[in-house]
Design a protein around this motif. Structure first.
Motif, PDB file in Angstrom:
ATOM      1  N   TYR A 124      29.260  60.619  40.637  1.00 28.85           N
ATOM      2  CA  TYR A 124      29.307  61.322  39.358  1.00 28.85           C
ATOM      3  C   TYR A 124      30.322  60.857  38.292  1.00 28.85           C
ATOM      4  N   PRO A 125      29.983  60.697  36.942  1.00 32.90           N
ATOM      5  CA  PRO A 125      30.775  59.933  36.013  1.00 32.90           C
ATOM      6  C   PRO A 125      31.794  61.089  35.403  1.00 32.90           C
ATOM      7  N   GLN A 126      32.912  60.711  34.747  1.00 36.34           N
ATOM      8  CA  GLN A 126      33.725  61.780  33.884  1.00 36.34           C
ATOM      9  C   GLN A 126      32.789  62.069  32.656  1.00 36.34           C
ATOM     10  N   GLN A 127      32.857  63.321  32.494  1.00 32.59           N
ATOM     11  CA  GLN A 127      31.930  63.853  31.435  1.00 32.59           C
ATOM     12  C   GLN A 127      32.800  64.464  30.161  1.00 32.59           C
ATOM     13  N   VAL A 128      32.659  64.012  29.078  1.00 33.14           N
ATOM     14  CA  VAL A 128      33.465  64.515  27.829  1.00 33.14           C
ATOM     15  C   VAL A 128      32.618  65.230  26.812  1.00 33.14           C
ATOM     16  N   ASP A 129      32.987  66.188  25.923  1.00 32.42           N
ATOM     17  CA  ASP A 129      32.151  66.800  25.185  1.00 32.42           C
ATOM     18  C   ASP A 129      31.929  65.739  23.516  1.00 32.42           C
ATOM     19  N   ALA A 130      31.272  66.402  22.930  1.00 32.81           N
ATOM     20  CA  ALA A 130      30.727  65.452  21.511  1.00 32.81           C
ATOM     21  C   ALA A 130      32.303  65.202  20.684  1.00 32.81           C
ATOM     22  N   HIS A 131      33.337  65.945  20.977  1.00 35.20           N
ATOM     23  CA  HIS A 131      34.600  65.507  20.337  1.00 35.20           C
ATOM     24  C   HIS A 131      35.498  64.700  21.425  1.00 35.20           C
ATOM     25  N   GLY A 132      35.155  64.339  22.648  1.00 31.66           N
ATOM     26  CA  GLY A 132      36.043  63.417  23.514  1.00 31.66           C
ATOM     27  C   GLY A 132      36.698  64.155  24.397  1.00 31.66           C
ATOM     28  N   VAL A 160      40.565  71.418  33.385  1.00 37.64           N
ATOM     29  CA  VAL A 160      41.513  70.978  34.382  1.00 37.64           C
ATOM     30  C   VAL A 160      41.022  69.753  35.266  1.00 37.64           C
ATOM     31  N   ARG A 161      41.471  68.762  35.423  1.00 37.84           N
ATOM     32  CA  ARG A 161      40.993  67.702  36.340  1.00 37.84           C
ATOM     33  C   ARG A 161      41.351  68.326  37.608  1.00 37.84           C
ATOM     34  N   VAL A 162      40.095  68.204  38.545  1.00 35.88           N
ATOM     35  CA  VAL A 162      40.442  68.492  39.931  1.00 35.88           C
ATOM     36  C   VAL A 162      40.043  67.067  40.776  1.00 35.88           C
ATOM     37  N   ALA A 163      41.294  66.752  41.559  1.00 38.50           N
ATOM     38  CA  ALA A 163      41.293  65.310  42.023  1.00 38.50           C
ATOM     39  C   ALA A 163      40.130  65.297  43.251  1.00 38.50           C
ATOM     40  N   ALA A 164      39.984  66.547  43.981  1.00 40.94           N
ATOM     41  CA  ALA A 164      38.952  66.205  45.137  1.00 40.94           C
ATOM     42  C   ALA A 164      38.217  67.435  44.971  1.00 40.94           C
ATOM     43  N   PRO A 165      37.266  67.434  44.190  1.00 40.77           N
ATOM     44  CA  PRO A 165      36.322  68.524  43.832  1.00 40.77           C
ATOM     45  C   PRO A 165      35.460  68.830  44.868  1.00 40.77           C
ATOM     46  N   ASP A 166      34.823  69.944  45.065  1.00 40.00           N
ATOM     47  CA  ASP A 166      33.850  70.322  46.164  1.00 40.00           C
ATOM     48  C   ASP A 166      32.408  70.080  45.613  1.00 40.00           C
ATOM     49  N   TRP A 167      32.418  69.898  44.348  1.00 38.04           N
ATOM     50  CA  TRP A 167      31.004  69.679  43.482  1.00 38.04           C
ATOM     51  C   TRP A 167      31.129  69.260  42.350  1.00 38.04           C
ATOM     52  N   ALA A 168      29.912  68.702  41.767  1.00 42.57           N
ATOM     53  CA  ALA A 168      30.045  68.289  40.419  1.00 42.57           C
ATOM     54  C   ALA A 168      28.571  68.527  39.859  1.00 42.57           C
ATOM     55  N   ASN A 169      28.615  68.982  38.369  1.00 49.91           N
ATOM     56  CA  ASN A 169      27.367  69.477  37.743  1.00 49.91           C
ATOM     57  C   ASN A 169      26.443  68.352  37.858  1.00 49.91           C
ATOM     58  N   ALA A 170      25.151  68.841  37.751  1.00 52.07           N
ATOM     59  CA  ALA A 170      24.159  68.103  37.655  1.00 52.07           C
ATOM     60  C   ALA A 170      23.621  67.481  36.570  1.00 52.07           C
ATOM     61  N   ALA A 171      24.408  67.407  35.454  1.00 48.39           N
ATOM     62  CA  ALA A 171      24.124  66.742  34.032  1.00 48.39           C
ATOM     63  C   ALA A 171      23.613  65.100  34.505  1.00 48.39           C
ATOM     64  N   LEU A 172      24.545  64.812  35.328  1.00 49.93           N
ATOM     65  CA  LEU A 172      24.401  63.227  35.679  1.00 49.93           C
ATOM     66  C   LEU A 172      24.887  63.057  37.071  1.00 49.93           C
ATOM     67  N   ASP A 196      23.256  72.915  41.712  1.00 47.90           N
ATOM     68  CA  ASP A 196      24.110  71.452  42.077  1.00 47.90           C
ATOM     69  C   ASP A 196      25.385  71.574  42.841  1.00 47.90           C
ATOM     70  N   VAL A 197      25.578  72.970  42.880  1.00 46.99           N
ATOM     71  CA  VAL A 197      26.880  73.363  43.863  1.00 46.99           C
ATOM     72  C   VAL A 197      26.145  73.283  45.095  1.00 46.99           C
ATOM     73  N   ASP A 198      25.160  73.627  45.716  1.00 44.52           N
ATOM     74  CA  ASP A 198      24.389  73.888  46.804  1.00 44.52           C
ATOM     75  C   ASP A 198      24.196  72.247  47.369  1.00 44.52           C
ATOM     76  N   ILE A 199      23.665  71.460  46.443  1.00 43.85           N
ATOM     77  CA  ILE A 199      23.392  70.031  46.954  1.00 43.85           C
ATOM     78  C   ILE A 199      24.627  69.305  47.373  1.00 43.85           C
ATOM     79  N   CYS A 200      25.661  69.559  46.435  1.00 45.09           N
ATOM     80  CA  CYS A 200      26.963  68.964  46.892  1.00 45.09           C
ATOM     81  C   CYS A 200      27.360  69.339  48.266  1.00 45.09           C
TER      82      CYS A 200
END
Length: 261
Positions: A124-132, A160-172, A196-200
């Protein structure tokens, strides 16, 4: 590395067309096919996709899927994956992408590098909003207590940035096709939300790792419709209930308890 992408439009034609034009600027030969699913009839989008001389003509192999009735998020992407696997040479990587994704710098080289790491099943990539501003797109396991603290305590407004997340959203999300096939893709019982939680979780239980692609950054508006629409809120609550009672969720919790215990 070649990619097959799945994009679902539910009245998102105004976003799909510029996204295809952007994808056409990616390194040549990287994107093999793009599956565009029309989840509801969109004559204007369908006509635009069939028009010769489009910005992506000659760069992308765009395939259109038309649903006789609307399907859920996971069912749509599973359907596209099934068609991709029927091709003579299926792409080794399968990308699930929302139509409202965009970027200023092409993310695919960084995602390719992350996907090549041993044991990685999903990138997964980093995601930002329209304002960065960074979005909270990669998170810890959504326990009932954590969600209460998040929404009642104001945590929803802090990214808050999570170093080792359990899941990432499926936007990409970029999957190894073999991993996606092994776990049979998304659980279609989730109409919307939590798939997306389930598949991760299921990917990790199957022995794969999630990886953030360092240097890959995309813009995602993130509508958060469940905060504003009662129907979406109902879907969200039903999906959470299903997730919390699923074998994958219970097993992941038990494994996590053993690791930290």
């Amino acid at each position: 590395m070649t990619l097959a992408l799945s994009i679902v439009s539910h009245g998102h034609g105004a976003q799909v067309l510029p996204l295809l034009a952007l994808l056409a600027q990616s390194p040549q030969g990287l994107v093999r096919r793009v599956w565009v699913t029309l989840n509801t009839p969109e004559p204007a989008l369908e006509q635009a996709l069939a028009t010769p001389g489009a910005a992506w003509s000659g760069c992308l192999d765009v395939r259109v899927l038309r649903n006789p009735r609307p399907l859920g998020f996971g069912a749509n992407h599973n359907q596209a994956f099934g068609y991709e696997q029927q091709q003579s040479v299926p792409a080794p990587f399968f990308v699930v992408m929302n139509p409202d994704i965009t970027w200023h710098q092409d993310p695919w080289a960084a995602m390719q590098q992350s996907a090549a790491q041993p044991g990685v099943g999903c990138v997964y990539p980093q995601q930002v909003d329209a304002h960065g501003q960074p979005q909270d797109h990669a998170r810890r396991l959504p326990t009932p207590g954590a969600l209460l603290r998040r929404y009642l305590g104001g945590a929803a407004r802090r990214r808050v940035r999570v170093a080792a997340p359990d899941w990432a959203n499926a936007a990409l999300l970029l999957f190894h096709s073999a991993a996606y096939q092994r776990i049979q893709g998304f659980d279609e019982a989730y109409h919307m939300y939590c798939e997306d939680v389930d598949i991760c979780l299921r990917l990790q239980l199957a022995g794969y790792r999630l990886a953030e692609a360092q240097g890959a950054r995309v813009v995602h508006a993130g509508q958060r419709a469940s905060h504003r629409q009662w129907r979406h809120l109902g879907w969200h609550l039903r999906s959470l209930w299903r997730l919390w009672h699923s074998p994958a969720y219970r097993q992941f919790q038990q494994d996590h308890a053993r690791r930290v215990g």
